[in-house]
Design an enzyme around this catalytic site. Structure first.
Site, mmCIF file in Angstrom:
data_model
loop_
_atom_site.group_PDB
_atom_site.id
_atom_site.type_symbol
_atom_site.label_atom_id
_atom_site.label_comp_id
_atom_site.label_asym_id
_atom_site.label_seq_id
_atom_site.Cartn_x
_atom_site.Cartn_y
_atom_site.Cartn_z
ATOM 1 N N LYS A 1 -6.061 25.298 103.670
ATOM 2 C CA LYS A 1 -5.524 24.422 102.924
ATOM 3 C C LYS A 1 -4.909 25.082 101.607
ATOM 4 C CE LYS A 1 -7.468 22.932 99.271
ATOM 5 N NZ LYS A 1 -8.587 22.456 98.462
ATOM 6 N N SER B 1 -9.641 22.644 93.506
ATOM 7 C CA SER B 1 -8.489 23.290 94.059
ATOM 8 C C SER B 1 -7.410 22.439 94.668
ATOM 9 C CB SER B 1 -9.020 24.379 95.056
ATOM 10 O OG SER B 1 -9.799 25.151 94.381
ATOM 11 N N LYS C 1 -4.614 29.225 91.156
ATOM 12 C CA LYS C 1 -5.577 29.175 91.925
ATOM 13 C C LYS C 1 -5.223 29.362 93.456
ATOM 14 C CE LYS C 1 -9.938 29.106 93.471
ATOM 15 N NZ LYS C 1 -10.704 27.754 93.899
#
Lengths: 290, 290, 290, 290
Positions: free
Chosen positions: B235, B91, B166
């Site tokens: 994140k 990711s 994503k």
């Protein structure tokens, strides 16, 4: 045993909900401010279009009106009979439910707040979700009538609890709508294909009723069908924020969303569908979600 | 024709994803920093645990690492062969994908950003969603290998587009998580039964992957299983907010959510599951979501 | 001892700032992209309008340009002399300052980020506030030249610290502007006299530079003078939000404000003053702040 | 002509405000729930500590209590005399003011909402700001008495307008407080010297009462003196948000701030000063503002 039921308020939802009652009950009264609608319903479904005074003599009285104010005004004008249950399917205000419960208790009448979700298609197919607040005994009494149009039927708590769940549900939808508008304008700005992105998200943890239904069926196809008015969503997010305030809790995302939906509402064209809230973001970003 | 594939990074996801490759390809290299894990994989699934230098000689090289930084560092140390495709399932950061595409182009190597969603269960059942950015020719070349573990596989755009989708997906999930925590603490403060409210909402427009899966399976049952770490969600919401900033768009709900998730992250116990973000709200409200 | 100074960028601020230098230094070069402006300055204030190549041979070189990008581009085209100090009064990007410091160090040239505040009136009266990041020795060296136009002069930290303080200052102003627009539309909706409310607030804890100066001098009198462009405020709030992101801190109010200012900016008329951000709120509320 | 005045509620503010009345009026009654305080006031300032029933017979009756609820309860227990003016200096609720005006009108008594700002030092020096809502004739009648402790005295509008201005003032202060906490933790994370940054900002457009007084006198010196309780600020931001809701306006920054102050309040130590709201940010960021 329920001998008679009544349905007051034959709007897009109520008209379809009331249509299921004659399948289960012999005496079904209907009433509507614009009375022609009631007569049309009687002709179409075999219900009885009657005066308001007669309608409210039913054992179970349903109402489905724009806001709690209309419900309060209506109840103020009529004489109800002891032992009946008023089941209010309006997306209403919890405080109003509490007040009406107290007010009607003296006349030995029960009041249930019983808002529904599932849109007109759910009303048509008798697959509505009904979230109910009020006394357990009243709930048991009214349940057979509610089952005529409801599929998921939950007694969620004390008076006002049904309205509270509905308001929070619509608030969560509003949050998803704003977030999706922000996320998809951002993706488009980065050259991403929105339909393909949507398929990925709808198979992932970011999905919601908004990404599964509202974006593809209302926004990306630019249809914006007028089925649930933006001012009503603004009202519902306001009810939810009032619940936050009454509980004196922090709810930053809900509070922000209420402001954004209200901004979208105040600048939208009249009679816009709630999904047009995304147009505020389109205006900001000069990006069309399609 | 793909002669050989490699999988680099055998974490909770990668270990399971790589397990499907031997069913479709004769030569499957695996490599992991902690090499014992690679040897265990070889023993269990018939893959070949090899030196990194050899692994990167495969036709298709998958990577699945914590962040784009690890991917960049890895690629910087190895000599790849012309004509291969590097498929990064991390990711990651869209900007990093663009940089790696340019960097590898000179060596006639393609880079695809191909993050996955579906959690360990999806990795185990080869039902992952794969959102892919990069050149169409590279996508076509790598597709047969991706199909070993992916079910919904979408080429969503240029380099970085996969990472972007994503990041936005995870951001939308984070928004739903915060909103649900706010909405459900409010409902509980008003005496509403949360499990029944959840059933209503999950049959209504307010539902999301959070209300359908995360609340019942992680929060309301107080399980908070450690499957996706809160710092990684923090994140990802940061990556999404950076996309907003790069596009210079207003995104108030996303921006607020990123701050809230970061606040939850900075005050959470180490190694917490992302779902523990709700505990910040529980602390604020002195209400436990159960 | 400073023998010569130069000023590059004679916009609304720079033109006035450079005017004070001949009072303190014999050799003052000025340069501007539109060179006629430099010649006009020379005629008016006794500075020397010279080629860029010559200007950058001064001991102290000031620059005051729209963004850090212009500063970087300029520095890339010129040959500087060892021992000089470049003092950049642009409202720039901290990361850019760090990069330029490193880049110029090799040539034994110092770089200070030294943004100013105080508007054109402060530039005219030599009463600007100057917030400076960079090496202490460079600060000491440049201080006599900075004192030509500065009144409050602070060495606030390492390279980039000056730009950081300026960005946060402008962000705080933007927050006050949004909050005031929200608070005053609300008061007006409740029938409150805004000028009298302003006098109360300006004698109370809710006051800010916005309520003391911007509301009365720009908004309530409907003047909206074009002195500081809204896109520049949007840029500065973006720089501040990037600082938040780099520090990985939660900053919900700043993050939200950045989105709101950007929304106002993207929907404003071209060349609008920053104070027109309130018009977004006026549009939302259908209330004019007067 | 005012013959007698009374002051009810001798807290930190009221005690000092009432002290100025004997300089201008011969008959000054004081009353306090803890009656010893009233007797102490009488001994110290020459006022008359009397029964509540007698105090409310004054021509002008001031009250200064924690919330509107206490004021309503008090007024409910007493018999007032026709022609008197009740001047409520509580930071109260606009709706309550409207209700009390109507309720007292029948008895020919005027009610003014007249909250003050300026803290104990302003009360001591008779330099308070007084923002007043209510009938102009009542305002004129009470003005000479208000002048005993007020310096900036504004009749800002209809009943409730005074409370509204005070609530918005405190909300704007709360916004500045949150924004400053966010901005200064960010600056410190980037190595900036906070005291020097503060001097720059206080000479620039980002300044506010928070940066000029609260940060240096309460936060950066770690004093956090207990002069205005955080729960009262939380109450005031709630009143302001209710005004936003009643006007059905979007106010995203105010709505967010109300949630943040409430979160800080719910997690603060008991009896904390409002300035400790910054400690929530310190906890989030692991940065101390000093």
């Amino acid at each position: 045993m329920i001998q008679s039921v009544a349905f007051i308020g034959l709007g897009a939802m109520g008209y379809r909900m009331a249509a299921h009652l004659p399948k289960h009950f012999d005496t079904v009264y209907v009433w509507n401010r614009n009375f022609a609608k009631a007569e049309q319903h009687a002709a179409e479904y075999g219900t009885q279009a009657v005066e308001l005074a007669q309608a409210v003599q039913a054992d179970i009285i349903f109402s489905c009106l724009p806001t709690s104010t209309e419900v309060e005004n209506l109840i103020a004008q009529v004489q109800l009979k002891a032992g009946s249950v008023w089941v209010d399917c309006t997306s209403g205000v919890p405080e109003s439910a509490k007040k009406l419960v107290q007010q009607l208790e003296a006349q030995q009448i029960d009041f249930l707040d019983a808002p529904v979700s599932g849109q007109t298609i759910g009303a048509e197919n008798a697959t509505l979700t009904v979230m109910i607040g009020g006394k357990a005994t009243a709930f048991e009494k009214a349940l057979p009538a509610i089952q005529a149009f409801g599929k998921v039927i939950q007694h969620v708590g004390e008076p006002g609890a049904g309205f509270a769940v509905k308001a929070v549900n619509n608030m969560l939808m509003a949050v998803s709508l704003c977030a999706a508008a922000e996320g998809f304008t951002t993706l488009k700005a980065h050259g991403v294909n929105l339909n393909q992105a949507l398929q990925c998200i709808n198979a992932s943890s970011g999905k919601s009723a908004v990404t599964e239904m509202i974006l593809p069926q209302r926004v990306l196809n630019r249809a914006f069908p007028k089925t649930f008015a933006l001012p009503l969503l603004a009202k519902d997010t306001g009810i939810a924020l009032d619940l936050v305030r009454e509980a004196a809790l922090p709810a930053p995302v809900l509070a922000l969303t209420q402001s954004l939906i209200q901004a979208a509402n105040l600048t939208a064209e009249k009679d816009s569908d709630f999904s047009t809230a995304v147009k505020m973001y389109e205006l900001w970003s000069n990006i069309t979600l399609e």
